[in-house]
Design a protein around this motif. Structure first.
Motif, PDB file in Angstrom:
ATOM      1  N   GLY A  74      73.584  41.016  49.146  1.00 35.17           N
ATOM      2  CA  GLY A  74      74.226  41.418  48.250  1.00 35.17           C
ATOM      3  C   GLY A  74      75.822  41.850  48.772  1.00 35.17           C
ATOM      4  O   GLY A  74      76.746  41.594  47.913  1.00 35.17           O
TER       5      GLY A  74
ATOM      6  N   TYR B 225      77.784  39.025  49.024  1.00 34.13           N
ATOM      7  CA  TYR B 225      78.161  38.327  47.704  1.00 34.13           C
ATOM      8  C   TYR B 225      79.408  39.087  47.434  1.00 34.13           C
ATOM      9  O   TYR B 225      80.365  38.563  46.729  1.00 34.13           O
ATOM     10  CB  TYR B 225      76.930  38.591  46.588  1.00 34.13           C
TER      11      TYR B 225
ATOM     12  N   TRP C 143      82.608  38.098  49.266  1.00 38.17           N
ATOM     13  CA  TRP C 143      82.986  36.719  48.828  1.00 38.17           C
ATOM     14  C   TRP C 143      83.540  36.679  47.636  1.00 38.17           C
ATOM     15  O   TRP C 143      84.546  36.137  47.411  1.00 38.17           O
ATOM     16  CB  TRP C 143      81.684  35.850  49.019  1.00 38.17           C
ATOM     17  N   ARG C 144      83.086  37.415  46.463  1.00 43.53           N
ATOM     18  CA  ARG C 144      83.621  37.544  45.193  1.00 43.53           C
ATOM     19  C   ARG C 144      85.027  38.076  45.655  1.00 43.53           C
ATOM     20  O   ARG C 144      85.983  37.624  44.859  1.00 43.53           O
ATOM     21  CB  ARG C 144      83.022  38.658  44.396  1.00 43.53           C
TER      22      ARG C 144
ATOM     23  N   LEU D  15      76.742  39.255  37.810  1.00 41.63           N
ATOM     24  CA  LEU D  15      76.365  37.641  37.675  1.00 41.63           C
ATOM     25  C   LEU D  15      75.890  37.430  36.230  1.00 41.63           C
ATOM     26  O   LEU D  15      76.561  36.248  35.876  1.00 41.63           O
ATOM     27  CB  LEU D  15      75.337  37.117  38.583  1.00 41.63           C
TER      28      LEU D  15
ATOM     29  N   ALA E 283      74.572  43.636  41.532  1.00 37.96           N
ATOM     30  CA  ALA E 283      74.947  42.407  41.608  1.00 37.96           C
ATOM     31  C   ALA E 283      74.336  41.455  40.222  1.00 37.96           C
ATOM     32  O   ALA E 283      74.971  40.826  39.399  1.00 37.96           O
ATOM     33  CB  ALA E 283      74.516  41.432  42.590  1.00 37.96           C
TER      34      ALA E 283
END
Lengths: 334, 343
Positions: free
Chosen positions: B329, B332, B335-336, B280, B276
């Motif tokens: 993670g 995340y 969600w992405r 990011l 991640a």
């Protein structure tokens, strides 16, 4: 030419499976003479110790290994077809992890220790994980990107793995002890009770798989081209996911999380049978059954009188095989 | 995309982008704030003012000084170094494999390091130092093995490297499971604890080697950064531009492996920071460069934040840092996936 080659390989495979099946009835912590084994199958005598070993332990174990292996092989072949990803397998799409969380919760919170009791929860966990990956990866959308599905599977696997770890670390050590044996992937504790559930689930998965076998061929052309020749990708996707959930969920519940079988068998099947899924699916199921049964047998022989779980043997043999395949065949095409 | 600026000092030139620099500075600021909060968090809580006073020795609170310097600073330093190392290693691996999933945990190096550690714990009942050393050595050994096995006609190829890595990782994970199942329960539990990744009870003996190896390895990585960016255009294009493709790849793999092995030795396997962090950072920088420094800064911030969450987590749950990062993670990533139109 290809027809002859396919038939020959299929015959060789079936013969190998038969030999392995016989061997797995005879070989074990107590080796049983062939004559006694045949006797036990023909005229079962419940007062005979050896007959008991064969019927109560080895036959269910044999059936579990064959069914779970075939289920994983079918699931892997279907997943590789619909995702068009050479690395797709039940483990990668979070289905093993879903079943594992369900088993951990069953063992720690509900105190269930027998596979026949938590098999339903494992199938439910596998199904929910599969459904979550299906929705998050937007598998239902037409023209979807197959990479998204794999990413969703990887993400969900890690989340579920972390939850499993947290539950395990905060549970009493005995629960961890139960779990580590299941997590190794073994058909050792198979029983007729569990075999019945497994058989029903695998049969259901097989029926679903058979309805889309032609669709898989079309889908292999890719989303756009597949649609252009008139396939209904959404329906095929839906049925494929349903089949994978049933097959992989049941296999994982019965035998623990077993990797590599669903990955290797379809590659072997494609190498032997070519691109037609009407051949790939049966070949893949057959090769996967051989792999898992063979691994179970090897695990019994190398560590006798103790045992190494089949899932571990598969990983130890499958890893090097997989690396060889990456180098030999051209599976490394992106 | 912001315009690049070239700095020249004699024969050396450095290309940097104002936006990337800004991202690094902001992340460093957030990291420092987290450090202050973390130093005040624990069984004994201190205000930020007390923490700063204790750090610079000007405070009246003797207890605060002892707790902060003796217990919490080593832990925070370890966390920051491990996070930075994982972030940078992830950026390198993702670039080399041309695959956003090509992080060290996925291509088997973390598993390899774990094998060494588990062997020490389970077969020899070894102490922390031997465990760390074994983790570093087996991590490097695994990397060498993956690299050699991926070689074909003296070329590794990005995709083959990832695939071979997955194969080697899965095999070693089988070995790890054999060890976990075969050993007695006590040692198996402590190996499982190590496998969860942890920052508890990190002392200077963890922090100093971690910081030193970061100082040693990072300059090498930065030296190859430009060539690495060119490699992303494909082997043929890069070699036409004068990049020694295989040598660059080998050098960068070795630096990334060194960083991963160091991180694993210091804190156990920690998931998702390497995956991640660089992603990011790349998103924030909007630059075509390989996000080495921003990835490292983001990795450090992420791990410090995860440590804060682990420690402040309500109820008496035992929540090792590696599992926290795995949980967050993974969420995340999921969600992405629901937000992004293209992956």
């Amino acid at each position: 030419m290809r027809q002859v080659r396919r038939r020959r390989w299929l015959a060789v495979g079936l013969a190998a499976l038969a030999v392995l099946a016989l061997a797995s009835l005879v070989i074990g912590s107590r080796s049983i003479p062939l004559a006694v084994m045949i006797d036990a199958l023909r005229a079962y005598d419940p007062r005979n110790d050896l007959h008991l070993v064969i019927w109560e332990l080895r036959v269910p174990r044999l059936i579990t290994a064959v069914l779970a292996g075939a289920a994983l092989g079918l699931a892997g072949a279907i997943m590789q077809a619909v995702t068009r990803n050479a690395l797709a397998e039940p483990g990668l799409l979070g289905i093993n992890a879903g079943a594992a969380v369900a088993v951990v919760l069953a063992v720690t919170l509900l105190g269930l220790t027998r596979p026949a009791h938590y098999v339903w929860l494992a199938i439910l966990g596998a199904g929910l994980a599969g459904a979550a990956v299906f929705l998050l990866g937007r598998a239902h959308e037409t023209g979807t990107n197959p990479v998204r599905l794999v990413l969703a599977g990887a993400g969900l696997s890690v989340v579920l793995g972390a939850i499993t770890g947290i539950v395990i670390l905060n549970a009493p050590p005995t629960a961890f002890d139960d779990f580590r044996h299941w997590a190794a992937g073994s058909v050792e504790s198979a029983s007729f009770e569990a075999v019945a559930v497994l058989a029903v689930m695998v049969a259901a998965g097989l029926v679903v798989a058979l309805t889309i076998v032609g669709g898989l061929n079309v889908l292999a052309l890719g989303q756009e081209l597949g649609q252009a020749v008139g396939a209904a990708p959404r329906t095929i996707w839906l049925f494929a996911c349903l089949a994978v959930m049933l097959l992989a969920g049941a296999a994982t519940a019965a035998a623990g999380p077993i990797g590599f079988v669903g990955l290797i068998a379809p590659h072997l099947a494609r190498a032997v049978a070519g691109p037609d899924h009407r051949w790939i699916l049966p070949c893949s199921a057959l090769f996967a059954a051989i792999l898992l049964l063979g691994a179970d047998l090897v695990g019994r022989v190398v560590a006798a009188p103790s045992e190494v779980a089949a899932g571990i043997v598969v990983a130890l043999i499958g890893g090097p095989f997989f690396i060889m395949a990456v180098r030999r065949f051209r599976v490394s095409r992106p | 995309m912001s315009m690049p600026v070239v700095l020249r000092i004699g024969p050396f030139s450095l290309l940097w982008r104002p936006r990337t620099a800004l991202v690094c500075v902001v992340l460093a600021g957030i990291g420092l704030a987290l450090v202050v909060v973390l130093l005040g968090t624990g069984t004994l809580a201190f205000t930020p003012a007390e923490v700063v006073a204790a750090l610079f020795g000007g405070g009246e609170n003797q207890m605060a000084e002892r707790v902060v310097w003796g217990l919490r600073v080593p832990r925070v330093v370890t966390a920051a170094c491990v996070g930075a190392a994982l972030g940078m290693a992830g950026a390198i691996f993702q670039s080399i494999s041309r695959n956003p999933l090509g992080s060290p945990d996925i291509i088997g190096f973390t598993t390899g390091a774990a094998t060494g550690a588990i062997v020490q714990i389970i077969l020899f009942g070894a102490g922390p130092f031997a465990v760390s050393l074994a983790a570093v050595l087996s991590g490097i050994g695994t990397a060498a093995l993956v690299f050699l096995l991926a070689l074909k006609g003296r070329v590794t190829g990005g995709y083959r490297l990832v695939l071979v890595g997955i194969g080697v990782g899965a095999t070693l994970s089988g070995v790890n499971t054999v060890l976990l199942v075969a050993s007695d329960l006590d040692r198996s539990v402590s190996a499982q604890l190590w496998l969860a990744g942890s920052l508890t009870a990190r002392s200077w003996s963890h922090a100093v080697p971690a910081a030193l190896s970061l100082v040693l390895i990072v300059p090498i990585a930065l030296l190859y950064a430009r060539r690495l960016a060119l490699l992303e255009m494909g082997d043929d294009a890069a070699s036409q531009l004068g990049v020694a493709v295989e040598r660059t790849r080998l050098a960068m793999v070795m630096t990334a492996v060194g960083l991963t092995a160091m991180a694993t030795a210091a804190a156990g396997p920690i998931a998702f920071i390497a995956l991640a962090g660089p992603q990011l950072a790349r998103r924030l920088c909007r630059s075509p460069d390989v996000p080495l420094l921003p990835g490292a800064a983001m990795g450090a911030v992420l791990l410090l934040a995860a440590d804060l969450i682990s420690q402040r987590f309500p109820s008496g749950l035992n929540l090792p840092i590696g599992l926290t990062t795995g949980l967050l993670g993974g969420i995340y990533l999921l969600w992405r996936l629901t937000r992004d139109e293209k992956v």
